[in-house]
Design an enzyme around this catalytic site. Sequence first.
Site, mmCIF file in Angstrom:
data_model
loop_
_atom_site.group_PDB
_atom_site.id
_atom_site.type_symbol
_atom_site.label_atom_id
_atom_site.label_comp_id
_atom_site.label_asym_id
_atom_site.label_seq_id
_atom_site.Cartn_x
_atom_site.Cartn_y
_atom_site.Cartn_z
ATOM 1 N N GLU A 44 -13.445 1.333 -11.544
ATOM 2 C CA GLU A 44 -13.443 0.095 -10.781
ATOM 3 C C GLU A 44 -13.903 0.634 -9.431
ATOM 4 O OE1 GLU A 44 -10.089 -3.065 -11.316
ATOM 5 O OE2 GLU A 44 -9.293 -1.040 -12.096
ATOM 6 N N SER A 47 -0.617 1.460 -10.013
ATOM 7 C CA SER A 47 -0.514 0.474 -10.327
ATOM 8 C C SER A 47 -2.068 -0.595 -10.347
ATOM 9 C CB SER A 47 0.103 -0.133 -11.403
ATOM 10 O OG SER A 47 0.915 -1.573 -10.482
ATOM 11 N N LYS A 48 -2.230 -1.755 -10.996
ATOM 12 C CA LYS A 48 -3.593 -2.441 -10.455
ATOM 13 C C LYS A 48 -3.258 -3.191 -8.966
ATOM 14 C CE LYS A 48 -7.149 -4.385 -12.533
ATOM 15 N NZ LYS A 48 -7.981 -4.093 -12.216
ATOM 16 N N ARG A 49 -1.227 -3.626 -9.611
ATOM 17 C CA ARG A 49 -0.888 -4.535 -7.946
ATOM 18 C C ARG A 49 -1.955 -3.228 -6.898
ATOM 19 N NH1 ARG A 49 3.488 -3.529 -6.788
ATOM 20 N NH2 ARG A 49 3.539 -2.037 -8.745
#
Length: 421
Positions: free
Chosen positions: A209, A199-201
């Site tokens: 990105e 995930s983004k974490r």
Amino acid sequence: MRVRFAPSPTGMLHIGGARTALYNWLAARGSGGSLVLRIEDTDRERSTPENVEQILDALRWLELDWDEGPFSQAERGPEHADAVRQLVDSGHAYEDDGAIRFRVPDEGEIAIDDVIRGEVRFPLGALQDFVIQRSDGTPLYNLAVAVDDRDMGVTHVIRGDDHLSNTPRQALMLDALGAGRPVYAHLPLLHGPDGKKLSKRHGAASVQELRETGYLPEAVRNYIALLGWGDPESTTFFSTDDLVSAFDLGRVSRSPAVFDEQKLRWMNGRYMRELPVPDLRERIERRVGRDVPEEAVAISQEKLQTLADFWPLAGFLVEPQPVDEKAWEKVMTNGGPEHLRAARDALAAVEPFDAAGVEAALRAVVERLGVKPKDVFQPVRVAISGTTVSPGIFESVAALGRDETLQRVETALQRAGAPSA
Ligand code: GLU
């Protein structure tokens, strides 16, 4: 072999989606088959033209091309309705409150052959009769996928593990329609280095990105190809041609693969170092949006892990950069300006003004003043770059040229309140 990549345009293309796209692409290219691009846009609220464009853009950036499409699933309403009618006519589906449900046999089980997971059995008793068409006439997702796979002649369905639970329903419908089932290959989930679902974490999560972070598409392809395939610990370098010939769906692991951005970063650095300087220069120029001297690229190449590293490291070779106050304080005290003045006088006389000449002159200053090399080199570095991090100091001074170097040194001396005389 006919495969398809079937993204739902409800957001960016995530890393897991990029791997699915890449594996389909590798399977098609390695077998001389075709890759169909199908946009699963039946969720009319969340599917936007912007999202479609972003996904196509991400695929283009990754240099993954397709042979047919992009097809819009939402535009295939008539085909979906025909299939529903056929299922009702043959008794495999029935009307219920205006909606249409597929009839699942009460007993037995359905076995799915999966290239990666082997045979997966689902007891039919656990599957309810499921809706395939809403009362407003629109098809449900599983029906659309099964019908499109049939009509597009898909022979191999390569997709994320999260779709495994849809597979028995899709296979039941294909069986009922008298269409052959494709071969299935469900790819293991991606985890972060902490073992949690990616995930983004964990850092960059989408292809956009990754691109913004400054990775090269060929490095991203190489790294992503390794996720779940081949040796899990490996950071092996594969050219894209090698990947195409070596890739083998049967060797995809069934356990979750770990996306570790640090490994990608490291691998990207290796790719950056192997690029011919003119090629690297072009990519850097595209990124920073202006011309950059070839020498600036050549002398920083070794220290760059991503395209984004160039400007903070070597932007001073393009134009003066703001002074980093901390670096300045550290370097310009304890005789810094005095050493800088001696360096200036030596540099004014260097002939020819190349890295070797600059090195000889600065080392002579170190010797004469009886100080440590860094007592002279660091003030020069801060004077020309504004910071204490740069490509090699001699190469940097030579690349900047005598006039620009002396001018920046003069400015620094004035800033230090040290009259230049
Ligand atoms: N549209 C689905 C997704 O984006 C993929 C469906 C499939 O590959 O069957 O997750």
